[in-house]
Design a protein around this motif. Structure first.
Motif, PDB file in Angstrom:
ATOM      1  N   UNK A 174      -9.606  31.552  35.216  1.00 16.87           N
ATOM      2  CA  UNK A 174      -8.572  31.548  36.252  1.00 16.87           C
ATOM      3  C   UNK A 174      -8.880  32.611  37.293  1.00 16.87           C
ATOM      4  N   UNK A 175      -8.724  32.249  38.554  1.00 19.61           N
ATOM      5  CA  UNK A 175      -9.027  33.160  39.645  1.00 19.61           C
ATOM      6  C   UNK A 175     -10.424  33.011  40.195  1.00 19.61           C
ATOM      7  N   UNK A 176     -11.301  32.307  39.457  1.00 19.29           N
ATOM      8  CA  UNK A 176     -12.646  32.046  39.953  1.00 19.29           C
ATOM      9  C   UNK A 176     -12.636  30.829  40.866  1.00 19.29           C
ATOM     10  N   UNK A 177     -13.572  30.791  41.786  1.00 21.53           N
ATOM     11  CA  UNK A 177     -13.734  29.582  42.585  1.00 21.53           C
ATOM     12  C   UNK A 177     -14.338  28.489  41.722  1.00 21.53           C
ATOM     13  N   UNK A 178     -14.230  27.258  42.179  1.00 18.30           N
ATOM     14  CA  UNK A 178     -14.746  26.118  41.422  1.00 18.30           C
ATOM     15  C   UNK A 178     -16.236  26.280  41.140  1.00 18.30           C
ATOM     16  N   UNK A 179     -17.008  26.740  42.128  1.00 18.12           N
ATOM     17  CA  UNK A 179     -18.450  26.911  41.966  1.00 18.12           C
ATOM     18  C   UNK A 179     -18.768  28.016  40.969  1.00 18.12           C
ATOM     19  N   UNK A 180     -18.078  29.155  41.058  1.00 18.66           N
ATOM     20  CA  UNK A 180     -18.329  30.253  40.129  1.00 18.66           C
ATOM     21  C   UNK A 180     -17.958  29.869  38.700  1.00 18.66           C
ATOM     22  N   UNK A 181     -16.875  29.084  38.547  1.00 17.73           N
ATOM     23  CA  UNK A 181     -16.488  28.628  37.215  1.00 17.73           C
ATOM     24  C   UNK A 181     -17.584  27.756  36.610  1.00 17.73           C
ATOM     25  N   UNK A 182     -18.160  26.853  37.408  1.00 17.62           N
ATOM     26  CA  UNK A 182     -19.251  26.009  36.913  1.00 17.62           C
ATOM     27  C   UNK A 182     -20.449  26.855  36.485  1.00 17.62           C
ATOM     28  N   UNK A 183     -20.820  27.826  37.332  1.00 16.38           N
ATOM     29  CA  UNK A 183     -21.974  28.686  37.021  1.00 16.38           C
ATOM     30  C   UNK A 183     -21.736  29.491  35.751  1.00 16.38           C
ATOM     31  N   UNK A 184     -20.513  30.014  35.574  1.00 17.58           N
ATOM     32  CA  UNK A 184     -20.208  30.823  34.404  1.00 17.58           C
ATOM     33  C   UNK A 184     -20.379  30.015  33.123  1.00 17.58           C
ATOM     34  N   UNK A 185     -19.784  28.823  33.073  1.00 17.14           N
ATOM     35  CA  UNK A 185     -19.858  28.018  31.856  1.00 17.14           C
ATOM     36  C   UNK A 185     -21.293  27.558  31.585  1.00 17.14           C
ATOM     37  N   UNK A 186     -21.994  27.138  32.629  1.00 14.54           N
ATOM     38  CA  UNK A 186     -23.371  26.664  32.435  1.00 14.54           C
ATOM     39  C   UNK A 186     -24.287  27.781  31.948  1.00 14.54           C
ATOM     40  N   UNK A 187     -24.120  28.992  32.481  1.00 13.43           N
ATOM     41  CA  UNK A 187     -24.953  30.118  32.052  1.00 13.43           C
ATOM     42  C   UNK A 187     -24.636  30.524  30.616  1.00 13.43           C
ATOM     43  N   UNK A 188     -23.337  30.517  30.259  1.00 11.02           N
ATOM     44  CA  UNK A 188     -22.961  30.886  28.896  1.00 11.02           C
ATOM     45  C   UNK A 188     -23.499  29.872  27.885  1.00 11.02           C
ATOM     46  N   UNK A 189     -23.446  28.603  28.224  1.00 10.19           N
ATOM     47  CA  UNK A 189     -23.984  27.571  27.334  1.00 10.19           C
ATOM     48  C   UNK A 189     -25.494  27.736  27.178  1.00 10.19           C
ATOM     49  N   UNK A 190     -26.173  27.992  28.264  1.00  9.75           N
ATOM     50  CA  UNK A 190     -27.629  28.142  28.230  1.00  9.75           C
ATOM     51  C   UNK A 190     -28.056  29.328  27.379  1.00  9.75           C
ATOM     52  N   UNK A 191     -27.281  30.451  27.461  1.00 12.08           N
ATOM     53  CA  UNK A 191     -27.659  31.668  26.748  1.00 12.08           C
ATOM     54  C   UNK A 191     -27.241  31.637  25.279  1.00 12.08           C
ATOM     55  N   UNK A 199     -22.767  20.131  31.781  1.00  7.85           N
ATOM     56  CA  UNK A 199     -22.315  19.580  33.064  1.00  7.85           C
ATOM     57  C   UNK A 199     -20.810  19.820  33.132  1.00  7.85           C
ATOM     58  N   UNK A 200     -20.367  20.466  34.207  1.00  5.89           N
ATOM     59  CA  UNK A 200     -18.969  20.881  34.319  1.00  5.89           C
ATOM     60  C   UNK A 200     -18.353  20.232  35.552  1.00  5.89           C
ATOM     61  N   UNK A 201     -17.190  19.615  35.368  1.00  2.00           N
ATOM     62  CA  UNK A 201     -16.483  18.985  36.488  1.00  2.00           C
ATOM     63  C   UNK A 201     -14.984  19.190  36.305  1.00  2.00           C
ATOM     64  N   UNK A 202     -14.220  18.829  37.328  1.00  2.00           N
ATOM     65  CA  UNK A 202     -12.773  18.973  37.274  1.00  2.00           C
ATOM     66  C   UNK A 202     -12.140  17.750  36.638  1.00  2.00           C
ATOM     67  N   UNK A 203     -11.103  17.996  35.839  1.00  2.76           N
ATOM     68  CA  UNK A 203     -10.282  16.918  35.325  1.00  2.76           C
ATOM     69  C   UNK A 203      -9.006  16.829  36.142  1.00  2.76           C
ATOM     70  N   UNK A 204      -7.866  16.802  35.465  1.00  2.00           N
ATOM     71  CA  UNK A 204      -6.595  16.736  36.172  1.00  2.00           C
ATOM     72  C   UNK A 204      -6.282  18.077  36.836  1.00  2.00           C
ATOM     73  N   UNK A 205      -5.711  17.997  38.029  1.00  2.00           N
ATOM     74  CA  UNK A 205      -5.362  19.198  38.769  1.00  2.00           C
ATOM     75  C   UNK A 205      -3.940  19.630  38.438  1.00  2.00           C
ATOM     76  N   UNK A 206      -3.703  20.892  38.509  1.00  4.97           N
ATOM     77  CA  UNK A 206      -2.369  21.423  38.248  1.00  4.97           C
ATOM     78  C   UNK A 206      -1.435  21.126  39.412  1.00  4.97           C
ATOM     79  N   UNK A 207      -0.153  21.229  39.170  1.00  7.21           N
ATOM     80  CA  UNK A 207       0.848  21.131  40.226  1.00  7.21           C
ATOM     81  C   UNK A 207       1.271  22.540  40.625  1.00  7.21           C
ATOM     82  N   UNK A 208       1.627  22.725  41.873  1.00  6.11           N
ATOM     83  CA  UNK A 208       2.072  24.014  42.371  1.00  6.11           C
ATOM     84  C   UNK A 208       3.410  23.843  43.083  1.00  6.11           C
ATOM     85  N   UNK A 209       4.131  24.932  43.193  1.00  4.85           N
ATOM     86  CA  UNK A 209       5.419  24.913  43.883  1.00  4.85           C
ATOM     87  C   UNK A 209       5.286  25.674  45.185  1.00  4.85           C
ATOM     88  N   UNK A 210       5.670  25.033  46.281  1.00  4.72           N
ATOM     89  CA  UNK A 210       5.634  25.663  47.597  1.00  4.72           C
ATOM     90  C   UNK A 210       7.011  25.536  48.243  1.00  4.72           C
TER      91      UNK A 210
END
Length: 367
Positions: A174-191, A199-210
């Motif tokens: 949480x708080x990471x950008x979509x690209x950084x989140x992908x890099x983090x998970x891929x690097x952790x899996x590799x190591x 391979x990391x992709x988005x599933x369902x998106x959260x709802x927000x209140x505005x």
């Protein structure tokens, strides 16, 4: 014009029955009926015991296209439409007043963009996720592992901002950008998972209140998709009121102005660069409109336009889509209020010096 007269139009067009000349509707009245949403046409027909299939002949559509249109529920209706407990539109009594427009009356530019009132709002579920999208609690991540065996996990970010990947452990995303989140998970899996790739992709998106405040048609708190933008939030709220500003719609976050969205850029230039993606807790504030000028006569889009900053006569012509081919630019008429009195002067719109003349609130430019 009453509802009954409109239904006579349906009968007259849909059947060969003889209709009294006095009750026979005009072509203009029939055209007004065609402008009604399909659901309102059918509700009106059922109300007076008329077969809704006659509407197909009225609308000039084939039976196949008719059945297709019946399967698609209308989700946008004219403002002020009320719905019964089943969700069907209630036919108003003043149909003539609702659908009749005075062609001679100039309207303020841009307000028709949100003239429809949504019954439901369903943002696109398959919109691409931008690389700058900020991950948050409630987002779902799809992780596919390839190697000695294939595994697929649908992971939801918990309230602590973490996801738990089997055989890998928990990761804070949480708080990471979509690209950084992908890099983090891929690097952790590799190591840490030898022989696997991810391979990391988005599933369902959260709802927000505005919050939508100020001169919105229906201000209040709304729950929207986390990919919603300022313009989509305006759509959810039914658009803006009759006195709203279209030139300075503000996105406020933690008390600061993050973006100042000028809808004229979108309407006149197709520029949506300031149409920012919203975050939970954001406030979309719509102030009252500022000074207005009128551009009429031999222009392509006569209307009332809102001023913002130091706009000139050249900008007014641009707002109005430019002049018609037969416009006499060398002798345009400019009406201006000076010390409480309206002063009329002639301006030469072929002169760069005259085109650079500043506009003031209440000006009326006539070609």
């Amino acid at each position: 014009m009453s509802s009954l007269i409109l239904l006579v139009a349906v009968v007259a067009v849909g059947s060969s029955a003889t209709v009294n000349a006095q009750s026979m509707p005009s072509q203009a009245q029939i055209e007004q009926l065609k402008k009604l949403p399909r659901a309102q046409q059918e509700a009106l027909a059922r109300q007076f015991g008329i077969d809704p299939s006659m509407l197909d002949q009225l609308n000039g559509s084939s039976s196949s296209s008719s059945s297709k249109s019946q399967q698609q529920e209308d989700v946008v209706f004219p403002r002020g439409t009320h719905f019964d407990k089943n969700g069907d539109p209630i036919i108003p009594e003043d149909l003539e007043a609702q659908f009749t427009r005075d062609d001679d009356e100039l309207k303020a530019f841009g307000y028709d963009l949100f003239s429809g009132e949504p019954k439901t709002f369903a943002p696109t579920s398959y919109a691409p996720v931008p690389s700058s999208y900020i991950m948050g609690v409630g987002d779902t991540i799809k992780v596919q592992l390839f190697g000695k065996e294939n595994r697929t996990y649908d992971l939801t970010i918990d309230r602590e901002g973490k996801v738990v990947i089997p055989d890998l452990g928990e990761l804070t995303v949480a708080g990471l950008s979509y690209t950084l989140m992908q890099d983090l998970i891929q690097n952790q899996v590799k190591q840490r998972l030898i022989g696997f790739k991810a391979a990391v992709s988005m599933g369902e998106l959260r709802s927000i209140q505005v919050f939508i405040a100020g001169e919105a048609y229906k201000p209040g708190s709304y729950t929207v998709s986390s990919l919603s933008t300022i313009s989509q939030a305006l759509y959810v709220a039914g658009g803006v009121s009759d006195i709203a500003s279209l030139r300075s719609i503000r996105l406020m976050r933690a008390g600061e102005v993050i973006a100042d969205f000028d809808l004229y850029d979108l309407l006149l230039k197709g520029d949506a660069s300031d149409d920012r993606i919203l975050q939970s807790g954001d406030v979309v504030f719509i102030p009252a409109r500022g000074d207005m000028v009128t551009v009429k006569g031999q222009v392509k889009r006569p209307a009332l336009y809102e001023l913002k900053g130091d706009e000139t006569l050249e900008d007014a012509l641009h707002f109005a889509g430019g002049s018609e081919d037969d416009a006499y630019l060398a002798s345009a008429q400019l009406e201006r209020i000076v010390r409480g009195q309206r002063v009329i002067s002639t301006v030469d719109l072929t002169s760069n010096a005259e085109l650079g003349k500043a506009l003031k609130g209440g000006d009326v430019l006539t070609l």
